[in-house]
Enzyme design. Structure first.
Site, PDB file in Angstrom:
ATOM      1  N   PHE A  92      40.729  12.477 108.490  1.00  0.00           N
ATOM      2  CA  PHE A  92      39.098  12.563 108.810  1.00  0.00           C
ATOM      3  C   PHE A  92      38.749  13.636 107.692  1.00  0.00           C
ATOM      4  O   PHE A  92      37.790  13.956 107.726  1.00  0.00           O
ATOM      5  CB  PHE A  92      40.204  13.487 109.955  1.00  0.00           C
ATOM      6  CG  PHE A  92      39.646  12.895 110.995  1.00  0.00           C
ATOM      7  CD1 PHE A  92      38.803  11.956 111.234  1.00  0.00           C
ATOM      8  CD2 PHE A  92      40.479  12.536 111.961  1.00  0.00           C
ATOM      9  CE1 PHE A  92      38.843  11.399 113.144  1.00  0.00           C
ATOM     10  CE2 PHE A  92      41.033  11.523 112.913  1.00  0.00           C
ATOM     11  CZ  PHE A  92      39.963  11.031 113.651  1.00  0.00           C
ATOM     12  N   GLU A  93      40.031  14.289 106.522  1.00  0.00           N
ATOM     13  CA  GLU A  93      39.292  14.925 105.617  1.00  0.00           C
ATOM     14  C   GLU A  93      38.515  14.244 104.437  1.00  0.00           C
ATOM     15  O   GLU A  93      36.797  14.093 104.343  1.00  0.00           O
ATOM     16  CB  GLU A  93      39.990  16.065 104.978  1.00  0.00           C
ATOM     17  CG  GLU A  93      40.481  17.656 105.077  1.00  0.00           C
ATOM     18  CD  GLU A  93      39.702  17.656 105.938  1.00  0.00           C
ATOM     19  OE1 GLU A  93      37.890  18.272 105.361  1.00  0.00           O
ATOM     20  OE2 GLU A  93      39.712  18.691 106.926  1.00  0.00           O
TER      21      GLU A  93
END
Length: 249
Positions: free
Chosen positions: A14-15
């Site tokens: 997700f980052e």
């Protein structure tokens, strides 16, 4: 307790990876796997760049700092999946926000089944709902409720070399030990056999219709497509076997 492999995979997914410093949706300078100056050293500046190896080392250092900030706030016993989900959440919203959130309150009240719903409330940035944040909160909620496995207690930081921050390679398995490999190989071989059968059938039909026998110009494109499917099938099997050896899947 530290972040486990499932949590680390969630955070990196997700980052995302950015080798060059950029401003996130709130205008904060960010680099690597979501590193900001607020997380600690190094300070992120315009024009700054990182190698992926440096970025992973920074991520592990950031997660260690966040774990040290989050751990004292949790007053109940958690399994590795639960702690890793909360650490991912805190890494995203900051320890201060985590400390005053209903997520932490419900955790400390052992209302575990309601924690994913509390997480889902934190899906806004700049006053608007972001689809990426909604997906991340859902993933964190799912991880929080996921039953622990035998490897969940492993400290991901222990897998890193002290110099350079490289993650040690996980023990793989032989190609034939992987059930995923066997399924992929079986499906791919079935497609290959079907394509070969189609090639032969087309050749027979073409030869029967042509007065002078087989006309290769007629079947050139179908033949090329069929051969392409065969080559692709072989490539998929080879890559699956390579992945099982390197990553144990």
């Amino acid at each position: 307790m530290h972040m486990n492999r499932a949590g680390l995979d969630l955070v990196t997914a997700f980052e995302g990876w950015r080798a060059k410093a950029y401003r996130d949706v709130t205008g904060i300078w960010t680099i690597g796997y979501g590193h900001t100056s607020a997380a600690g050293s190094p300070t992120v500046k315009a024009g700054m760049t990182l190698t992926r190896e440096e970025g992973m080392a920074i991520l592990h250092a950031d997660l260690k700092r966040f774990a040290e900030a989050v751990r004292p706030l949790i007053k109940v016993e958690l399994n590795a999946n639960q702690f890793s989900a909360l650490l991912s959440f805190a890494f995203n919203v900051g320890p201060a926000n985590f400390g005053r959130s209903s997520v932490l309150r419900y955790v400390n009240q052992k209302r575990f089944a309601e924690v994913p719903a509390r997480l889902s409330l934190w899906n806004k940035a700049g006053g608007r709902v972001l689809r990426g944040l909604s997906r991340r909160r859902a993933a964190e909620g799912a991880l929080f409720l996921a039953p622990p496995t035998a490897t969940d207690g492993r400290n991901e930081a222990d897998e890193m070399h002290q110099a350079g921050g490289r993650v040690t390679q996980r023990q793989g398995k032989s190609a034939l030990q992987s059930s995923t490999n066997r399924a992929a190989a079986g499906l791919t071989l079935a497609v290959v056999i079907e394509q070969l059968g189609e090639m032969l059938s087309l050749a027979e039909r073409t030869a029967g219709l042509a007065p002078d026998g087989l006309d290769w110009h007629v079947i050139a494109w179908p033949l090329a497509l069929s051969l392409g499917a065969v080559v692709l099938g072989i490539y998929i099997i080879r890559e699956r076997m390579k992945k099982s050896t390197e990553y144990g899947v």
